[in-house]
Design an enzyme around this catalytic site. Structure first.
Site, short mmCIF file in Angstrom:
data_model
loop_
_atom_site.label_atom_id
_atom_site.label_comp_id
_atom_site.label_asym_id
_atom_site.label_seq_id
_atom_site.Cartn_x
_atom_site.Cartn_y
_atom_site.Cartn_z
N TYR A 33 0.83 -1.20 0.00
CA TYR A 33 0.00 0.00 0.00
C TYR A 33 0.86 1.25 0.00
CZ TYR A 33 0.97 0.82 4.97
OH TYR A 33 1.59 1.10 6.16
N LYS A 147 6.53 -2.10 1.76
CA LYS A 147 5.38 -1.49 2.44
C LYS A 147 4.19 -2.44 2.39
CE LYS A 147 3.27 3.04 3.11
NZ LYS A 147 3.36 3.02 4.56
N GLU A 180 12.82 2.17 13.84
CA GLU A 180 11.85 3.17 13.37
C GLU A 180 10.62 3.07 14.24
OE1 GLU A 180 10.32 2.38 9.41
OE2 GLU A 180 10.41 0.22 9.75
N LEU A 205 11.38 0.94 6.75
CA LEU A 205 10.75 1.42 5.52
C LEU A 205 11.45 2.72 5.10
CD1 LEU A 205 8.36 0.99 3.52
CD2 LEU A 205 7.19 2.79 4.81
N1 PMP Z 1 8.03 3.47 8.71
C1 PMP Z 1 6.87 2.80 8.79
C2 PMP Z 1 6.85 1.46 9.47
C3 PMP Z 1 5.69 3.35 8.27
O1 PMP Z 1 4.52 2.68 8.34
C4 PMP Z 1 5.73 4.65 7.71
C5 PMP Z 1 4.48 5.30 7.19
N2 PMP Z 1 3.99 4.67 6.07
C6 PMP Z 1 6.96 5.30 7.62
C7 PMP Z 1 8.09 4.68 8.14
C8 PMP Z 1 7.08 6.67 7.00
O2 PMP Z 1 6.91 6.58 5.60
P1 PMP Z 1 6.40 7.86 4.77
O3 PMP Z 1 7.28 9.00 5.17
O4 PMP Z 1 6.59 7.47 3.36
O5 PMP Z 1 4.97 8.08 5.16
#
Ligand code: PMP
Length: 285
Positions: A33, A147, A180, A205
């Site tokens: 997603y 993701k 994270e 991610l």
């Molecule tokens: N890490 C994880 C585990 C996440 O779910 C997200 C949010 N989707 C992020 C980091 C941050 O990603 P983004 O800046 O692309 O929203």
């Protein structure tokens, strides 16, 4: 006019947004997603989000349900039909609908559902409040760079954070390294004013917001170190924040009950917040 979503080729009223029970996303979490910020009716950082979607699909050997250009059309159409000025869009692609079996099915078409939701975002010059976080053991799988819609460990961690009155759960690896957040990337500011965040790799991610903040920091002559640091280093930081498309740059001023820095939102965090917020206001594409 009620909410409209996109389900496998058609725009439907939200109440009729149904997928088949043998969608492999439903049965195996066999899908990926994206969440893209919408400001002033436009998506922000669309290209890197769609590139990451393509990469996630590729890593799982799922054929993209649709090319990037028509997917942009669908997402923009949802923004239009739902009259979203401020909010976000969600796109989810799964391996498709097939009789339940662990093996990949034959040539079935990938399934695609998309939605758009209104949410208000901070105005220029906003002063974000400091929030708290908790740390938890990272119990996720070894491919957090994908993701995936398989988010069990993330939802369990985030629920624990909520029950503790915290804004985010931060995953700590078994070797003590801060990875994270449950749905965000983690940053700390050291005493020299430099940023630190976990390097890209299968453990985290690659956030689109992380990439934007890295670029914006470089443009502001703020040093960015993509390095591994442990919980102790984090607790001794001068400032700390988390980033994601929907949390922007969110200051964290306490972790597991311990105060970070002097407990106030620091100048580097506020600067990164301002730079990123300005970016979302100007970079919609
Ligand atoms: N890490 C994880 C585990 C996440 O779910 C997200 C949010 N989707 C992020 C980091 C941050 O990603 P983004 O800046 O692309 O929203």
């Amino acid at each position: 006019m009620g909410r409209v979503v996109y389900v496998n080729g058609a725009y439907r009223p939200h109440a009729e947004a149904l997928v088949h029970f043998e969608d492999r996303g439903y049965q195996f979490s066999d899908g990926v997603y994206e969440v893209v910020l919408v400001r002033s009716g436009k998506m922000v950082d669309t290209a890197p989000h769609l590139a990451r979607l393509g990469r996630s699909l590729g890593e799982l050997d799922i054929q993209p349900p649709m090319a990037e250009a028509p997917l942009r059309v669908v997402l923009n159409e949802l923004i239009r039909r739902n009259r979203i000025r401020e909010g976000f869009v969600y796109a989810q692609a799964t391996r498709g609908v097939a009789p339940r079996d662990h093996f990949f099915p034959g040539p079935v078409k990938a399934a695609l559902v998309c939605s758009a939701r209104a949410r208000s975002w901070p105005a220029a010059g906003h002063k974000p409040a400091g929030q708290s976080a908790i740390t938890l053991r990272d119990e996720r799988w070894a491919r957090c760079d994908i993701k995936s819609i398989g988010l069990l460990a993330n939802i369990l961690a985030k629920q624990k954070a909520k029950e503790a009155g915290a804004a985010e759960a931060i995953f700590i690896a078994d070797d003590g390294i801060v990875r994270e957040g449950g749905s965000s990337n983690v940053w700390i500011v050291d005493e020299a004013g430099a940023l630190h965040t976990h390097p890209l790799g299968p453990e985290i991610l690659g956030g689109v917001t992380r990439a934007a903040v890295k670029r914006l920091a470089a443009g502001a002559q703020i040093q960015v170190n993509e390095d591994r640091f442990d919980r102790e280093f984090m607790l001794g930081a001068s400032e700390m924040f988390i980033t994601s498309a929907t949390s922007f740059v969110k200051p964290i001023t306490s972790v597991d009950g311990a105060t970070i820095g002097n407990g106030a939102v620091g100048p580097v965090t506020q600067r990164m917040f301002d730079l990123y917020n300005d970016h979302t206001l100007s970079a919609a594409d």
